[in-house]
Design a protein around this motif. Structure first.
Motif, PDB file in Angstrom:
ATOM      1  N   PRO A 103       0.884  -1.248   0.019  1.00  0.00           N
ATOM      2  CA  PRO A 103      -0.008   0.041  -0.010  1.00  0.00           C
ATOM      3  C   PRO A 103       0.967   1.346   0.152  1.00  0.00           C
ATOM      4  O   PRO A 103       2.085   1.152   0.337  1.00  0.00           O
ATOM      5  CB  PRO A 103      -0.747  -0.182   1.260  1.00  0.00           C
ATOM      6  N   PRO A 104       0.358   2.614  -0.438  1.00  0.00           N
ATOM      7  CA  PRO A 104      -1.194   2.836  -0.485  1.00  0.00           C
ATOM      8  C   PRO A 104      -1.709   2.633  -1.810  1.00  0.00           C
ATOM      9  O   PRO A 104      -2.875   2.896  -2.001  1.00  0.00           O
ATOM     10  CB  PRO A 104      -1.016   4.236   0.053  1.00  0.00           C
ATOM     11  N   SER A 105      -0.976   2.352  -2.858  1.00  0.00           N
ATOM     12  CA  SER A 105      -1.395   2.080  -4.117  1.00  0.00           C
ATOM     13  C   SER A 105      -2.460   1.181  -4.337  1.00  0.00           C
ATOM     14  O   SER A 105      -2.585   0.038  -3.217  1.00  0.00           O
ATOM     15  CB  SER A 105      -0.287   1.805  -5.087  1.00  0.00           C
ATOM     16  N   GLY A 106      -3.194   1.041  -5.259  1.00  0.00           N
ATOM     17  CA  GLY A 106      -4.145   0.231  -5.511  1.00  0.00           C
ATOM     18  C   GLY A 106      -5.569   0.139  -4.397  1.00  0.00           C
ATOM     19  O   GLY A 106      -6.063  -0.875  -4.401  1.00  0.00           O
ATOM     20  N   GLY A 107      -5.752   1.265  -3.902  1.00  0.00           N
ATOM     21  CA  GLY A 107      -6.715   1.459  -2.758  1.00  0.00           C
ATOM     22  C   GLY A 107      -6.357   0.490  -1.442  1.00  0.00           C
ATOM     23  O   GLY A 107      -7.482   0.356  -0.870  1.00  0.00           O
ATOM     24  N   MET A 108      -5.440   0.161  -1.191  1.00  0.00           N
ATOM     25  CA  MET A 108      -4.885  -0.448   0.000  1.00  0.00           C
ATOM     26  C   MET A 108      -4.522   0.660   1.271  1.00  0.00           C
ATOM     27  O   MET A 108      -3.852   1.658   0.916  1.00  0.00           O
ATOM     28  CB  MET A 108      -3.787  -1.418  -0.381  1.00  0.00           C
ATOM     29  N   ALA A 109      -5.334   0.145   2.206  1.00  0.00           N
ATOM     30  CA  ALA A 109      -5.065   0.961   3.297  1.00  0.00           C
ATOM     31  C   ALA A 109      -3.436   0.767   3.946  1.00  0.00           C
ATOM     32  O   ALA A 109      -2.906  -0.204   3.861  1.00  0.00           O
ATOM     33  CB  ALA A 109      -5.975   0.640   4.688  1.00  0.00           C
TER      34      ALA A 109
END
Length: 416
Positions: free
Chosen positions: A192-198
């Motif tokens: 994360p944080p790319s890909g909508g990951m927290a």
């Protein structure tokens, strides 16, 4: 062992193993169009010697496909935990694959690119030192490496998964190829944080695979992690295509598990048109299981459903898939295992998937002769070449890296 020709090779401190044709000057004439096109072996080892990378050239069509001693070795900056072979440069001899090594974190970096040499008399030889030394943002151990044309241009990019210095956390990074004749690599995305990951939502990355899960022509990303001694994750990230203006992958499903994931492979288990996922989980210090996750994706939406849990003889330390016999339309599972977290006892199993499910027990392809921990596997057709042409049928083989102590081991090639 009745169905295999077994070739033992000398090795030590075994950690990772890949295979592919290094185009090692095994031709007569002036160009690689006359190359044999046989599969060579590259082994990654733990620190403790000058042979952190060992290479065996295939001797096809000799009776003995491999000689016991490596053709050559190289020294890496740290223990080689993961490897990938791919044609990373755009030299005229583009077909010759290069090597990416993921290592434990070191002063020099935590993953490295070795560009295969192309000049006369050193074809197929990696340079004495890594061509590129790279480091992820978290400075963790790089435990898994993939390559593919993910971001742009037409040359393969690099995807690495880490075990961060903070226990139970990891990261995934994409590194873009410059497409130069001697390429450089630049960090493109951090998950994360790319890909909508927290932030801090990803466990230690133990395995990854690129596969088209929803049959849309794009390779999605399957990730397995360890979050603690009693937890793990299976994550499905959908591919947005290499020209995406945002991230190349978006997290669509995250399945929380009650055990860390130790191995992963993509296989065609049931009889539909979708690729499924098989993982190994560690349920105790001396116990592991196989989980089969059947693909229930539809176009643009990834999903899996847990369909089976099968007891393993120990900890599942390596998984690979390929047609090992039976129905030619099916892939089968090859598994390496270890008796306990501190033992060097272990072995091999093949699970035939002709029934559309994982059987309750597997077959030992070594007939009991492999009785040590198997941390790594590679699938290929090792007795195949085009100069001279191979004789059909063209059967899938595999090689296993064996670890019999902290300093001794072997590579064993099983030829069907």
């Amino acid at each position: 062992m009745r169905g295999y020709q077994v070739i033992p090779l000398n090795a030590s401190r075994v950690l990772s193993l890949v295979s592919g044709d290094l185009i090692e000057g095994d031709w007569s004439g002036g160009n690689t169009q006359d190359a044999v096109k046989d599969a060579d072996l590259v082994l990654g080892n733990d620190v403790g010697g000058t042979d952190n990378i060992s290479v065996w050239f295939n001797q096809y069509k000799a009776t003995n496909l491999f000689v016991a001693a490596p053709s050559y070795t190289r020294t890496a900056a740290q223990s080689v935990l993961a490897m990938a072979l791919d044609t990373l440069d755009s030299t005229p001899d583009k077909a010759r694959p290069d090597l990416v090594t993921g290592t434990r974190s070191s002063a020099a970096g935590n993953f490295f690119v070795w560009l295969n040499q192309n000049s006369k008399n050193n074809e197929g030889y990696l340079p004495s030192n890594a061509s590129r030394s790279l480091r992820t943002t978290d400075n963790g151990d790089v435990q898994t490496v993939l390559t593919g044309d993910l971001i742009g241009g037409n040359q393969p990019d690099i995807l690495v998964g880490t075990k961060s210095p903070t226990a139970g956390l990891g990261s995934i990074e994409t590194w873009q190829n410059s497409n130069a004749a001697t390429p450089t690599f630049t960090r493109a995305e951090v998950y994360p944080p790319s890909g909508g990951m927290a932030v801090n939502s990803l466990g230690e990355v133990t395995a990854m695979a690129l596969a088209d899960l929803d049959n849309d022509g794009l390779k999605d990303l399957v990730v397995a992690t360890s979050t603690s001694a009693t937890g793990g994750q299976l994550l499905l990230l959908h591919s947005n295509g290499k020209t995406s203006g945002s991230s190349r992958f978006t997290l669509q499903r995250s399945y929380s598990l009650t055990a860390p994931v130790t191995a992963l492979t993509v296989a065609r288990v049931d009889f539909d048109t979708l690729l499924d996922v098989v993982i190994g989980i560690q349920t105790a210090a001396d116990q592991g299981k196989l989980q089969c996750w059947l693909n229930t994706s539809v176009a643009g939406s990834l999903s899996m459903a847990l369909s089976q849990v099968v007891d393993a003889p120990g900890l599942v330390t390596a998984l690979a898939s390929g047609d090992m016999g039976g129905l030619s339309s099916r892939t089968d599972l090859v598994m390496g295992w270890r008796a306990t977290t501190t033992s060097f006892v272990g072995g091999l199993r093949v699970f035939y998937l002709d029934s559309g499910a994982i059987p309750s027990s597997g077959t030992d392809p070594s007939g009991g002769s492999v009785a040590n921990w198997v941390p790594t596997l590679t699938i290929n057709n090792f007795n195949y070449g085009v100069k001279p042409p191979a004789d059909p049928p063209y059967l899938t083989d595999f090689a296993a890296g064996i670890k019999s102590s902290s300093t001794t081991g072997a590579v064993i090639v099983f030829v069907r």
